[in-house]
Design a protein around this motif. Structure first.
Motif, short mmCIF file in Angstrom:
data_model
loop_
_atom_site.label_atom_id
_atom_site.label_comp_id
_atom_site.label_asym_id
_atom_site.label_seq_id
_atom_site.Cartn_x
_atom_site.Cartn_y
_atom_site.Cartn_z
N ASN A 14 2.98 -0.76 2.41
CA ASN A 14 2.04 -1.29 3.38
C ASN A 14 0.78 -0.44 3.35
O ASN A 14 0.82 0.73 3.72
CB ASN A 14 2.65 -1.30 4.78
CG ASN A 14 1.76 -1.97 5.81
OD1 ASN A 14 0.67 -2.43 5.50
ND2 ASN A 14 2.23 -2.03 7.04
N GLN A 15 -0.31 -1.01 2.87
CA GLN A 15 -1.62 -0.34 2.81
C GLN A 15 -1.53 1.03 2.15
O GLN A 15 -2.01 2.03 2.68
CB GLN A 15 -2.22 -0.24 4.22
CG GLN A 15 -2.48 -1.60 4.83
CD GLN A 15 -3.06 -1.52 6.23
OE1 GLN A 15 -3.02 -0.49 6.88
NE2 GLN A 15 -3.61 -2.63 6.68
N GLY A 16 -0.88 1.09 0.99
CA GLY A 16 -0.81 2.32 0.23
C GLY A 16 0.23 3.32 0.71
O GLY A 16 0.26 4.46 0.25
N LYS A 17 1.09 2.90 1.65
CA LYS A 17 2.14 3.77 2.17
C LYS A 17 3.50 3.15 1.87
O LYS A 17 3.64 1.94 1.81
CB LYS A 17 1.97 3.97 3.67
CG LYS A 17 0.68 4.69 4.02
CD LYS A 17 0.52 4.83 5.51
CE LYS A 17 -0.81 5.53 5.80
NZ LYS A 17 -1.07 5.61 7.23
N LEU A 18 4.51 4.03 1.70
CA LEU A 18 5.86 3.61 1.36
C LEU A 18 6.79 3.86 2.54
O LEU A 18 6.80 4.94 3.12
CB LEU A 18 6.35 4.42 0.15
CG LEU A 18 7.76 4.16 -0.35
CD1 LEU A 18 7.94 2.71 -0.80
CD2 LEU A 18 8.09 5.11 -1.50
N LEU A 19 7.58 2.84 2.88
CA LEU A 19 8.54 2.97 3.97
C LEU A 19 9.70 3.86 3.54
O LEU A 19 10.33 3.62 2.52
CB LEU A 19 9.07 1.58 4.37
CG LEU A 19 10.09 1.58 5.51
CD1 LEU A 19 9.45 2.07 6.81
CD2 LEU A 19 10.68 0.20 5.69
N THR A 108 2.79 8.77 2.47
CA THR A 108 1.84 8.74 1.36
C THR A 108 2.27 9.78 0.32
O THR A 108 3.21 10.54 0.54
CB THR A 108 0.41 9.07 1.84
OG1 THR A 108 0.38 10.45 2.25
CG2 THR A 108 -0.04 8.16 2.97
N TYR A 109 1.54 9.84 -0.78
CA TYR A 109 1.87 10.78 -1.84
C TYR A 109 1.81 12.23 -1.34
O TYR A 109 2.54 13.08 -1.84
CB TYR A 109 0.93 10.57 -3.03
CG TYR A 109 1.41 11.27 -4.27
CD1 TYR A 109 2.54 10.83 -4.95
CD2 TYR A 109 0.75 12.39 -4.77
CE1 TYR A 109 3.01 11.47 -6.09
CE2 TYR A 109 1.21 13.04 -5.91
CZ TYR A 109 2.33 12.57 -6.56
OH TYR A 109 2.78 13.22 -7.68
N GLU A 130 -1.14 3.50 -8.98
CA GLU A 130 -2.19 3.39 -7.96
C GLU A 130 -1.79 2.48 -6.82
O GLU A 130 -2.61 1.80 -6.21
CB GLU A 130 -3.52 2.95 -8.59
CG GLU A 130 -4.02 3.95 -9.62
CD GLU A 130 -5.35 3.60 -10.21
OE1 GLU A 130 -5.90 2.52 -9.89
OE2 GLU A 130 -5.85 4.41 -11.00
N ARG A 131 -0.49 2.51 -6.48
CA ARG A 131 0.01 1.73 -5.34
C ARG A 131 0.31 2.63 -4.14
O ARG A 131 0.42 2.13 -3.02
CB ARG A 131 1.28 0.98 -5.74
CG ARG A 131 1.00 -0.14 -6.74
CD ARG A 131 2.20 -0.98 -7.05
NE ARG A 131 2.75 -1.60 -5.83
CZ ARG A 131 3.98 -2.11 -5.78
NH1 ARG A 131 4.77 -2.08 -6.82
NH2 ARG A 131 4.42 -2.67 -4.66
N LEU A 132 0.47 3.93 -4.36
CA LEU A 132 0.78 4.87 -3.29
C LEU A 132 -0.40 5.82 -3.11
O LEU A 132 -0.76 6.54 -4.04
CB LEU A 132 2.06 5.66 -3.61
CG LEU A 132 2.56 6.62 -2.56
CD1 LEU A 132 2.95 5.88 -1.28
CD2 LEU A 132 3.74 7.42 -3.08
N ASP A 133 -0.99 5.79 -1.92
CA ASP A 133 -2.15 6.67 -1.64
C ASP A 133 -1.74 8.12 -1.60
O ASP A 133 -0.64 8.47 -1.24
CB ASP A 133 -2.76 6.31 -0.28
CG ASP A 133 -3.46 4.94 -0.33
OD1 ASP A 133 -3.76 4.45 -1.42
OD2 ASP A 133 -3.70 4.40 0.76
#
Length: 133
Positions: A14-19, A108-109, A130-133
């Motif tokens: 979701n918006q560059g963040k991983l659950l 995030t990363y 480039e999917r995870l900020d």
């Protein structure tokens, strides 16, 4: 002899963040999911585990294989490895921790040091894509 823990995990972005989820009493985050029960397919396991842990329903038609990743199992000794087959999928409902899950977090990363070893590998892959900020 190496022991392998076979797990199925959900990648929800979701918006560059991983659950990620943290079990009660634990200090590290994991991808939501778990071990298959006898006779279950990967998709069956994913649907069951996510509903049990996060109180939402995965839409089975949207389940897509992302990749399989292996690393030393967090908190285990003696060469225990975890093999995590990861899937993306859409869901219905409101995310709420349930069962053994104490907390959900969108990471995030920069949070890479707060997750298990196998999840760190997945963080690296998503970051390279480039999917995870």
């Amino acid at each position: 002899m190496t022991t392998v823990i076979d797990k199925i995990a959900w990648i929800s972005m979701n918006q560059g963040k991983l659950l990620c989820a943290r079990s009660r009493g634990k200090d590290i985050y994991y991808l939501p999911g778990g071990k298959r029960e006898s006779g279950e397919s990967d998709t069956d396991t994913l649907l069951r585990e996510i509903e049990e842990e996060l109180s939402v329903r995965i839409n089975p038609e949207t389940v897509a294989y992302f990749g399989t990743f292996e690393a030393e199992a967090h908190g285990k000794t003696g060469g225990v490895q975890v093999k995590m087959s990861c899937y993306t999928a859409e869901f219905e409902g409101e995310l709420r921790p349930a069962s053994e899950i104490g907390e959900l977090a969108w990471l995030t990363y920069n949070d890479r040091g707060r997750v298990s070893e196998v999840t760190q590998i997945i963080f690296d892959k998503l970051h390279e894509m480039e999917r995870l900020d």
